[in-house]
Design a protein around this motif. Sequence first.
Motif, PDB file in Angstrom:
ATOM      1  N   ASP A  55       0.822  -1.217   0.000  1.00  0.00           N
ATOM      2  CA  ASP A  55       0.000   0.000   0.000  1.00  0.00           C
ATOM      3  C   ASP A  55       0.857   1.268   0.000  1.00  0.00           C
ATOM      4  O   ASP A  55       0.353   2.373   0.083  1.00  0.00           O
ATOM      5  N   GLY A  56       2.182   1.098  -0.105  1.00  0.00           N
ATOM      6  CA  GLY A  56       3.091   2.228  -0.172  1.00  0.00           C
ATOM      7  C   GLY A  56       3.516   2.788   1.173  1.00  0.00           C
ATOM      8  O   GLY A  56       4.153   3.835   1.230  1.00  0.00           O
ATOM      9  N   ARG A  57       3.212   2.082   2.243  1.00  0.00           N
ATOM     10  CA  ARG A  57       3.548   2.566   3.587  1.00  0.00           C
ATOM     11  C   ARG A  57       4.637   1.706   4.218  1.00  0.00           C
ATOM     12  O   ARG A  57       4.742   0.513   3.953  1.00  0.00           O
ATOM     13  N   TRP A  58       5.420   2.342   5.083  1.00  0.00           N
ATOM     14  CA  TRP A  58       6.403   1.649   5.905  1.00  0.00           C
ATOM     15  C   TRP A  58       5.782   1.417   7.277  1.00  0.00           C
ATOM     16  O   TRP A  58       5.180   2.314   7.854  1.00  0.00           O
ATOM     17  N   SER A 109      10.114 -14.029   0.643  1.00  0.00           N
ATOM     18  CA  SER A 109       9.729 -13.100  -0.422  1.00  0.00           C
ATOM     19  C   SER A 109      10.607 -11.857  -0.365  1.00  0.00           C
ATOM     20  O   SER A 109      10.938 -11.363   0.712  1.00  0.00           O
ATOM     21  N   LEU A 110      10.981 -11.333  -1.530  1.00  0.00           N
ATOM     22  CA  LEU A 110      11.783 -10.122  -1.611  1.00  0.00           C
ATOM     23  C   LEU A 110      10.968  -8.946  -1.074  1.00  0.00           C
ATOM     24  O   LEU A 110       9.862  -8.675  -1.542  1.00  0.00           O
ATOM     25  N   THR A 111      11.500  -8.264  -0.067  1.00  0.00           N
ATOM     26  CA  THR A 111      10.761  -7.228   0.654  1.00  0.00           C
ATOM     27  C   THR A 111      11.684  -6.058   0.971  1.00  0.00           C
ATOM     28  O   THR A 111      12.856  -6.248   1.279  1.00  0.00           O
ATOM     29  N   GLY A 112      11.136  -4.833   0.941  1.00  0.00           N
ATOM     30  CA  GLY A 112      11.893  -3.647   1.305  1.00  0.00           C
ATOM     31  C   GLY A 112      11.984  -3.495   2.814  1.00  0.00           C
ATOM     32  O   GLY A 112      10.991  -3.639   3.519  1.00  0.00           O
ATOM     33  N   TRP A 113      13.199  -3.196   3.287  1.00  0.00           N
ATOM     34  CA  TRP A 113      13.454  -2.983   4.709  1.00  0.00           C
ATOM     35  C   TRP A 113      14.299  -1.725   4.886  1.00  0.00           C
ATOM     36  O   TRP A 113      15.100  -1.382   4.039  1.00  0.00           O
ATOM     37  N   ARG A 114      14.098  -1.059   6.007  1.00  0.00           N
ATOM     38  CA  ARG A 114      14.942   0.066   6.398  1.00  0.00           C
ATOM     39  C   ARG A 114      14.917   0.149   7.918  1.00  0.00           C
ATOM     40  O   ARG A 114      14.158  -0.564   8.583  1.00  0.00           O
TER      41      ARG A 114
END
Length: 76
Positions: free
Chosen positions: A9-12, A43-48
């Motif tokens: 949904d485009g949220r962190w 699964s490939l996922t964005g993290w920060r």
Amino acid sequence: MQLQQYYSDGRWRNIGSVGRKTVASGGGAGNRATGRAGCNNSSLTGWRSVIDVDLVGQADDPRKLTTPARNIRCRR
């Protein structure tokens, strides 16, 4: 130090346990806070991470450091 995962949904969103530690000046390998979050699948996922430093006995501003996002094969 708080880990964040990117959602479709485009949220962190904050994920896992917050890393907290009081350290003396000078750094060193053992002087760091570590946030933790286990993977539920690969699964490939964005993290920060979002880092808030508070100096003991000193006033500081509310700014936080957000690290650049990385794609990692770990989804929570």
